[in-house]
Design a protein around this motif. Structure first.
Motif, PDB file in Angstrom:
ATOM      1  N   ASN A   1       0.472  10.864   2.805  1.00 52.22           N
ATOM      2  CA  ASN A   1      -0.830  10.444   3.356  1.00 52.22           C
ATOM      3  C   ASN A   1      -1.104   8.806   3.638  1.00 52.22           C
ATOM      4  OD1 ASN A   1      -1.997   9.704   0.948  1.00 52.22           O
ATOM      5  ND2 ASN A   1      -2.653  11.761   0.592  1.00 52.22           N
ATOM      6  N   LEU A   2      -2.252   8.605   3.929  1.00 56.52           N
ATOM      7  CA  LEU A   2      -2.506   6.910   4.131  1.00 56.52           C
ATOM      8  C   LEU A   2      -2.811   6.315   2.791  1.00 56.52           C
ATOM      9  CD1 LEU A   2      -4.365   6.791   7.543  1.00 56.52           C
ATOM     10  CD2 LEU A   2      -2.252   6.330   6.967  1.00 56.52           C
ATOM     11  N   PHE A   3      -3.145   7.227   1.816  1.00 52.82           N
ATOM     12  CA  PHE A   3      -3.036   6.760   0.241  1.00 52.82           C
ATOM     13  C   PHE A   3      -1.686   6.460  -0.181  1.00 52.82           C
ATOM     14  CE2 PHE A   3      -7.769   8.292  -0.557  1.00 52.82           C
ATOM     15  CZ  PHE A   3      -8.213   7.218   0.034  1.00 52.82           C
ATOM     16  N   ALA A   4      -0.656   7.015   0.525  1.00 52.82           N
ATOM     17  CA  ALA A   4       0.644   6.618   0.123  1.00 52.82           C
ATOM     18  C   ALA A   4       1.242   7.803  -0.843  1.00 52.82           C
ATOM     19  CB  ALA A   4       0.998   5.344  -0.210  1.00 52.82           C
TER      20      ALA A   4
ATOM     21  N   THR B   1       0.957  -1.163   0.156  1.00 46.75           N
ATOM     22  CA  THR B   1       0.030  -0.037  -0.033  1.00 46.75           C
ATOM     23  C   THR B   1       0.911   1.375   0.080  1.00 46.75           C
ATOM     24  OG1 THR B   1      -0.216   0.200   2.259  1.00 46.75           O
ATOM     25  CG2 THR B   1      -1.831  -1.175   1.300  1.00 46.75           C
ATOM     26  N   GLY B   2       2.184   1.034   0.525  1.00 44.97           N
ATOM     27  CA  GLY B   2       3.209   2.268   0.123  1.00 44.97           C
ATOM     28  C   GLY B   2       3.301   3.381   1.141  1.00 44.97           C
ATOM     29  N   GLU B   3       2.580   3.507   1.890  1.00 43.00           N
ATOM     30  CA  GLU B   3       2.559   4.700   3.081  1.00 43.00           C
ATOM     31  C   GLU B   3       3.654   4.658   3.726  1.00 43.00           C
ATOM     32  OE1 GLU B   3       0.430   2.386   3.339  1.00 43.00           O
ATOM     33  OE2 GLU B   3      -0.294   2.295   5.344  1.00 43.00           O
ATOM     34  N   ALA B   4       4.400   3.417   3.920  1.00 44.48           N
ATOM     35  CA  ALA B   4       5.676   3.331   4.769  1.00 44.48           C
ATOM     36  C   ALA B   4       6.966   3.691   4.034  1.00 44.48           C
ATOM     37  CB  ALA B   4       5.643   2.063   5.481  1.00 44.48           C
TER      38      ALA B   4
ATOM     39  N   PHE C   1       1.009   0.991  11.554  1.00 48.96           N
ATOM     40  CA  PHE C   1      -0.645   0.878  11.079  1.00 48.96           C
ATOM     41  C   PHE C   1      -0.351   0.210   9.491  1.00 48.96           C
ATOM     42  CE2 PHE C   1      -3.749   2.573   7.997  1.00 48.96           C
ATOM     43  CZ  PHE C   1      -4.680   1.971   8.480  1.00 48.96           C
ATOM     44  N   HIS C   2       0.995   0.516   8.754  1.00 47.59           N
ATOM     45  CA  HIS C   2       0.933  -0.120   7.725  1.00 47.59           C
ATOM     46  C   HIS C   2       1.205  -1.663   7.761  1.00 47.59           C
ATOM     47  CE1 HIS C   2       4.104  -1.505   4.656  1.00 47.59           C
ATOM     48  NE2 HIS C   2       3.424  -0.829   3.777  1.00 47.59           N
ATOM     49  N   ALA C   3       1.608  -2.008   8.685  1.00 48.06           N
ATOM     50  CA  ALA C   3       2.020  -3.416   8.859  1.00 48.06           C
ATOM     51  C   ALA C   3       0.620  -4.056   8.719  1.00 48.06           C
ATOM     52  CB  ALA C   3       2.802  -3.805   9.756  1.00 48.06           C
TER      53      ALA C   3
END
Lengths: 418, 418
Positions: free
Chosen positions: B231-234, A123-126, A193-195
């Motif tokens: 952001n949380l959409f990465a 999802t990429g946010e990390a 959260f990403h995990a």
């Protein structure tokens, strides 16, 4: 479903090509031996990423996140299992294993920069954040063993059952129970959260998020060392627990030593609302009498240092115990049971139209037998002076698997015939 | 009430004694001149604490937390005012001023270690933590000027009114509006929360918490410098805003230049739910077309660098604009308006029984005229492709006061006859 399969296949192909390009070793794992399992997502389960910063190792005798020093952030997730067979449940845990390795390495779980007309693997946010001390801890709740279709009832440890009702409990089903727990802790909230998000996303249709709670710890530092964090009542609570660095203490208190759960531990989770408004109107002396500790130092009343032994037998000039009979620390001590605490504060939003804070403690403790936690909670009972200021709103108990060895997968021992 | 007075008096005495003990300068302020105001809580308004680490200055032309580089954590609070006269409102802001100074200095707002039979002055949970880059930003909402008893209707700027309804808004009253805003941002979540909690506590009976929201930013680092958070959409969204380091740009975009609000700014707040589940099922190419940017680099489509100018006029081989007509960045640009964005992500808990994440963006922007924000939001209108993935659930607008000079107090210009 058919589309899903296609999607898996495409990804595997792309990843394989990438591995081949990247080096023979990777490609070898991709196409042979160890394989099918670890390559479900076109990944290797390697945890020796030399570029990985602030990494906690995934593999070991025990799962991470239990005696790992507590981090600054948690995203705790309680899941409902939707799969209908033991084989699918096992597959799910196998699928999660290499993902957990990569997440704890601070790596995306798959390619992030594809321009293909498919969803990105991660999802990429990390992206750009390092491993941030991420730990992932997996456990199973009593309800999992009630599901006939999973055929696990004979594997249910006698100790694994819903916690009893305690005086003053006001549990909300929205924060209670669950079939599987994922405790993701890290030095960064987005990494934690990403995990969880990526593990759940990869298990789409197999699990559903039942409830979740984010939380934090703020550490005062002295000489660049972290000191005990304060809870939202400003107290350093639960600091007289066993020494997590002592193998003996952890064997005595935390690690289960029998059955498929050997090397694992029971995790008690309580979402405890703290009535800050009431607390804040209370005299400091009263607050200190409630905990049985000084607020500023965390020391037991009448003493100077946080780690001084609690003087349960000491009386003051008028013959009263210096540690009040209804104080939190006395009742905890009198239970004669030990737990390993690993809690986080939470605060966001309001409870209702009165403007009360939605704030409190995501209490988490690990113990080799839930009775240790239960004994302490029963000792608090109706007597604990702290009851005036808190309400338990959520509750769950999970059996957290033993650690994972290379070549194995999360929870393997549960599926082995013992 | 009588008890309250007594309490104030006692504290003042204690503090005075302490000041006298500590040094003549302190005592002088305590008993004379500058005085009554700054000593309401037995405090001096000194912001030159040489021991204060990671401190942002309270005093200045503008309030902190507006063009201060965005921090890792926010606790945003929207308050309802309960006081019934302008004098009381003014008193409240006077009372808050020296507290805000101390909080931003990383100091407790009053003594913390008293064993007296009164509540401690400071709630204490930030004990041992440093200033942590805390900024406090105060603003007032349109509803404050509707309260006849406050007699402020003539002071209401024409620009300060509820934001209009935008297409796709689904506002929840529980996250909408407010008479006063306190934006507390810091590098630590407990420090941010502690500040708001203590300000509200000190104003007991004068304000009530209407709604609040915690949030975070996670910064990737390169060469020890912070990069744009995702952001949380990465995605790295809203990065083509004006340069906060340019005085001219900030004068053009952020700072109001007339009336009692001169030197202040309008803060738009939107609680935007992000439908992560839907987003996560969407192809990366589609996601990139939605923002008009590449996910990995944050660069506009077809370009390499995050800060490259968005090529609105460029067409691809088939004659289509490379930045799609319904993309978020194009519609934002086409509004021909600028805002200074200062947003945070949030994620904790679930929305409902479906297990949907309660996650999204606490969007905050500052502008000299709310029309700048409104123009962009109208440009998004029904066209914005991002609408498929988000829902605006909360909304508020506040006029944030100009900065405070030493000897003055928060919001003084509002009460001056102009």
């Amino acid at each position: 479903m058919a589309e899903d399969k296609l999607f898996e296949k495409k990804i595997s192909r792309r990843q394989m090509l990438k591995l081949t390009g990247a080096g023979a070793a990777g490609a070898a794992i991709g196409v042979s031996g160890l394989g099918g399992l670890l390559n479900v997502f076109g990944m290797t389960a390697e945890d020796d990423n030399p570029e990985s910063k602030n990494k906690v190792n995934f593999y070991g005798t025990h799962q991470s996140g239990i005696i790992t020093p507590v981090q600054t952030h948690i995203y705790f997730a309680s899941l409902e299992v939707l799969v209908k067979s033991q084989a699918e449940l096992k597959e799910l845990l196998q699928q999660w294993t290499p993902m957990a390795v990569r997440l704890m390495n601070g790596e995306p779980i798959g390619e992030v920069s594809s321009n293909g007309f498919i969803p990105a693997k991660d999802t990429g946010e990390a992206g750009g954040l390092d491993a941030s001390g991420l730990t992932l801890t997996f456990g199973v709740g009593p309800s999992l063993f009630d599901k006939n279709e999973l055929g696990l009832s004979s594997k249910r440890p006698a100790e694994l059952k819903d916690l009893p009702h305690f005086p003053k409990d006001q549990l909300d089903p929205a924060y209670t129970g669950g079939d599987i727990a994922i405790q993701a802790c890290a030095e960064d909230p987005q990494v934690a959260f990403h995990a969880v998000r990526n593990l759940i996303r990869a298990a789409s249709g197999k699990v559903r998020l039942k409830w979740s709670q984010a939380g934090f710890n703020s550490f005062p530092e002295k000489n660049k060392k972290r000191e005990t964090p304060r809870n939202l009542f400003a107290f350093k609570d639960g600091t007289s627990g066993p020494d997590a660095a002592s193998k003996k203490a952890m064997n005595d208190v935390v690690w289960v030593d029998k059955g498929w759960l050997a090397g694992g531990s029971y995790m008690a989770v309580r979402r405890i609302q703290m009535h800050l408004e009431t607390w804040d109107r209370t005299a400091l002396s009263e607050q200190e009498a409630t905990f049985g500790r000084h607020r500023e130092t965390g020391a037991p009343l009448s003493l100077k240092n946080e780690l001084d032994e609690v003087p349960l037998d000491q009386k003051d000039a008028s013959g009263e115990p210096v540690i009040p009979v209804d104080s939190h620390v006395r009742l905890a001590k009198e239970a004669k049971a030990q737990i390993h605490r690993r809690s986080f504060s939470y605060s966001s939003g309001t409870m209702d139209a009165t403007g009360a804070y939605d704030a409190g403690l995501l209490f988490i403790s690990y113990q080799k037998d839930p009775q240790q936690f239960i004994a302490i909670q029963k000792s608090f009972g109706r007597a604990d002076k702290l009851n005036e200021y808190i309400t338990h709103r959520g509750s769950a108990l999970f059996a957290c698997f033993p650690g994972v060895q290379k070549g194995s997968y999360i929870g393997e021992s549960l599926f082995k015939t013992l």
